[in-house]
Design a protein around this motif. Structure first.
Motif, short mmCIF file in Angstrom:
data_model
loop_
_atom_site.label_atom_id
_atom_site.label_comp_id
_atom_site.label_asym_id
_atom_site.label_seq_id
_atom_site.Cartn_x
_atom_site.Cartn_y
_atom_site.Cartn_z
N GLY A 121 -4.40 2.34 -1.75
CA GLY A 121 -3.81 1.56 -1.84
C GLY A 121 -3.16 1.08 -3.40
O GLY A 121 -2.83 -0.39 -4.11
N LEU A 122 -2.10 1.80 -3.53
CA LEU A 122 -1.59 1.92 -4.83
C LEU A 122 0.09 1.02 -4.69
O LEU A 122 0.33 0.98 -2.92
CB LEU A 122 -0.42 3.53 -5.22
CG LEU A 122 -1.72 4.37 -5.31
CD1 LEU A 122 -1.07 5.73 -5.10
CD2 LEU A 122 -2.71 4.50 -6.18
N PRO A 123 0.63 0.57 -5.63
CA PRO A 123 1.39 -0.22 -5.36
C PRO A 123 2.94 0.70 -4.46
O PRO A 123 3.28 2.07 -4.86
CB PRO A 123 1.95 -1.00 -6.19
CG PRO A 123 1.16 -0.08 -7.96
CD PRO A 123 0.25 0.98 -7.06
N VAL A 124 3.82 0.21 -3.99
CA VAL A 124 4.86 1.13 -3.08
C VAL A 124 5.86 1.63 -4.07
O VAL A 124 6.24 2.97 -4.31
CB VAL A 124 5.39 0.20 -2.34
CG1 VAL A 124 6.67 -1.03 -2.95
CG2 VAL A 124 6.48 1.34 -0.99
N TRP A 125 5.89 1.50 -5.76
CA TRP A 125 6.75 1.67 -6.37
C TRP A 125 6.07 3.13 -6.88
O TRP A 125 6.77 3.47 -7.70
CB TRP A 125 7.80 0.78 -7.79
CG TRP A 125 5.64 0.05 -8.22
CD1 TRP A 125 5.56 -0.74 -8.12
CD2 TRP A 125 5.76 0.23 -9.22
NE1 TRP A 125 4.51 -1.13 -8.96
CE2 TRP A 125 4.51 -0.79 -9.86
CE3 TRP A 125 6.10 1.84 -10.48
CZ2 TRP A 125 3.80 -0.26 -11.14
CZ3 TRP A 125 4.98 2.42 -11.56
CH2 TRP A 125 3.70 0.65 -11.97
N VAL A 126 4.95 2.93 -6.91
CA VAL A 126 4.00 4.50 -7.26
C VAL A 126 4.14 5.58 -5.55
O VAL A 126 4.48 6.14 -6.08
CB VAL A 126 2.61 3.95 -8.12
CG1 VAL A 126 1.87 5.41 -8.19
CG2 VAL A 126 2.89 3.01 -9.28
N GLU A 127 3.58 4.72 -4.95
CA GLU A 127 3.20 5.62 -3.73
C GLU A 127 4.76 5.94 -3.53
O GLU A 127 4.37 8.14 -2.59
CB GLU A 127 2.72 4.95 -2.24
CG GLU A 127 2.10 5.39 -1.09
CD GLU A 127 1.96 4.13 -0.41
OE1 GLU A 127 0.73 4.00 -0.44
OE2 GLU A 127 3.15 4.28 1.08
N ALA A 128 5.88 5.78 -3.35
CA ALA A 128 6.33 6.30 -2.94
C ALA A 128 7.51 7.38 -3.33
O ALA A 128 7.22 8.88 -3.04
CB ALA A 128 8.31 5.46 -2.54
N PRO A 129 7.43 7.57 -4.53
CA PRO A 129 7.87 9.03 -5.15
C PRO A 129 6.55 10.01 -5.04
O PRO A 129 6.64 10.98 -5.41
CB PRO A 129 8.22 7.61 -6.82
CG PRO A 129 8.06 6.72 -6.77
CD PRO A 129 7.15 6.39 -5.61
N LEU A 130 5.36 9.56 -5.33
CA LEU A 130 4.60 10.04 -5.02
C LEU A 130 5.23 10.61 -3.64
O LEU A 130 4.46 12.09 -3.51
CB LEU A 130 3.16 9.90 -5.29
CG LEU A 130 2.44 9.45 -6.37
CD1 LEU A 130 1.22 8.92 -6.59
CD2 LEU A 130 2.08 10.72 -7.65
#
Length: 390
Positions: A343-352
């Motif tokens: 459930g991470l925000p996309v600005w965290v999830e995408a770089p990960l």
């Protein structure tokens, strides 16, 4: 031109890197893919369409050029043996080891989306996968296994290599001036564009893009044609000189064509009315203009800036990029599925997701190159020449 073509090495590395990033992007767009993020939507689709029309066409062009350099150094039989030895083991590893997790998580997400129980769908999954007995079907069709997923590129490259071996005696009799005449002057843009346009207009509506090698006649015509073009222009220096001169105009043309396509898509998405046939045909021509302009542009820039530039990074990435391609999609699918559950925000999830894919690719390559029995299975030569790292 007998020296190694460093510009083509760099271009091959860049093309595979774009493809890997593109597949990370597929997790976030509204188009169908194996797994999807809960953040998926149309936001980055225009950016994806910058590369969509030409990324694979460029790879087949480069593969044809590389085949020319190899074929000129050996007999046809030795050429085929060398290529099959480098392509078949990774394809088999992919079909039976690397790709199954992609199918597993595709089914798992389908079950979770439709609130269906996982059993018996996933019981004895691998046995069902390799024996084609899963009966994984819905209203849109069935998932047929075992499958090759993203490794269709390698299977098609095998087929085109075999076709090239048959055609080699004929191709070697074609005078170089015939190729030179075809792509001289404006022909460097018009002749390939006309081929791309014709296949898109006449074959794409009939066959689509299935990646099923038994019936994929549009893509076979397109990619085999481009593969043979790469073979033909590999040692034709005027082609590369012209691409250098045209690199800025082609960049402008490619961006104008892309912007025109985005406007066209937006208009008919908002109106929800199908475009007239003449406009659909015209914009297929615009799409192929974007594709060939982009290919000429990148060839020109890379030949201008990298034709004599050799570094330890190039040497390492030239070996590593194919193993990266081999493993990347499975890492993206598995990591994407589990990251989405956080459930991470996309600005965290995408770089990960991108970072996890990059790290997983490196670990896969680094492990495989250090274990001699694994080297041929990840597309590396069997010797120890790839052990050194910068």
């Amino acid at each position: 031109m007998t020296q190694r073509r460093y510009d083509l090495d760099w271009l091959r590395i860049a093309a595979f890197a774009i493809l890997i990033l593109y597949h990370c992007g597929m997790f976030y767009v509204s188009w169908g893919w194996h797994v999807k993020s809960s953040h998926a939507g149309p936001l980055i689709e225009p950016l994806m369409m910058l590369a969509n029309p030409w990324r694979l066409t460029l790879l087949f062009l480069i593969s044809g050029a590389a085949s020319r350099f190899m074929a000129d150094k050996m007999r046809a039989g030795s050429f085929v043996k060398a290529r099959m030895g480098r392509l078949w083991p990774p394809l088999l590893l992919a079909v039976f080891v690397i790709v199954p997790p992609q199918s597993y998580y595709e089914i798992l997400e389908f079950l979770q989306t439709h609130d269906l129980p996982q059993s018996p769908w996933l019981d004895n999954f691998y046995i069902k996968y390799v024996t084609a007995s899963g009966n994984w079907c819905d209203e849109e069709g069935c998932l047929i296994t075992p499958t090759y997923n993203h490794m269709w590129f390698v299977l098609y490259l095998i087929l085109y290599t075999l076709a090239l071996a048959v055609l080699l005696p004929l191709l070697r009799r074609i005078p170089a001036r015939a190729v030179a005449w075809l792509i001289a002057g404006p022909g460097i843009f018009l002749a390939p564009w006309a081929f791309l346009f014709a296949t898109r207009v006449f074959l794409f509506p009939l066959f689509g893009e299935s990646h099923d090698f038994r019936e994929d006649w549009y893509l076979h015509t397109l990619y085999l044609g481009v593969f043979l073009l790469g073979f033909g222009i590999a040692k034709h220096q005027p082609f590369f000189d012209a691409a250098v001169r045209l690199r800025w105009p082609m960049l402008a043309l490619g961006l104008i064509a892309w912007a025109s396509l985005q406007t066209y898509f937006q208009i008919y998405t908002l109106t929800e009315a199908p475009p007239p046939d003449w406009m659909r045909i015209a914009f297929r021509g615009v799409r192929e203009a974007q594709a060939w302009a982009a290919i000429l542009c990148v060839i020109g820039f890379f030949h201008h800036h990298f034709r004599t530039r050799d570094t330890l990074l190039r040497q390492m990435l030239s070996r590593a990029i194919f193993p990266f391609y081999l493993i990347h999609q499975t890492i993206t699918v598995v990591a994407g599925h589990h990251l989405d559950r956080l459930g991470l925000p996309v600005w965290v999830e995408a770089p990960l997701l991108i970072g996890t894919t990059a790290l997983g690719c490196w670990l896969f390559y680094d492990l495989g190159r250090r274990i001699p029995p694994l080297r041929i299975w990840i597309g590396l030569p069997s010797g120890k020449g790839g052990l050194a790292a910068p």
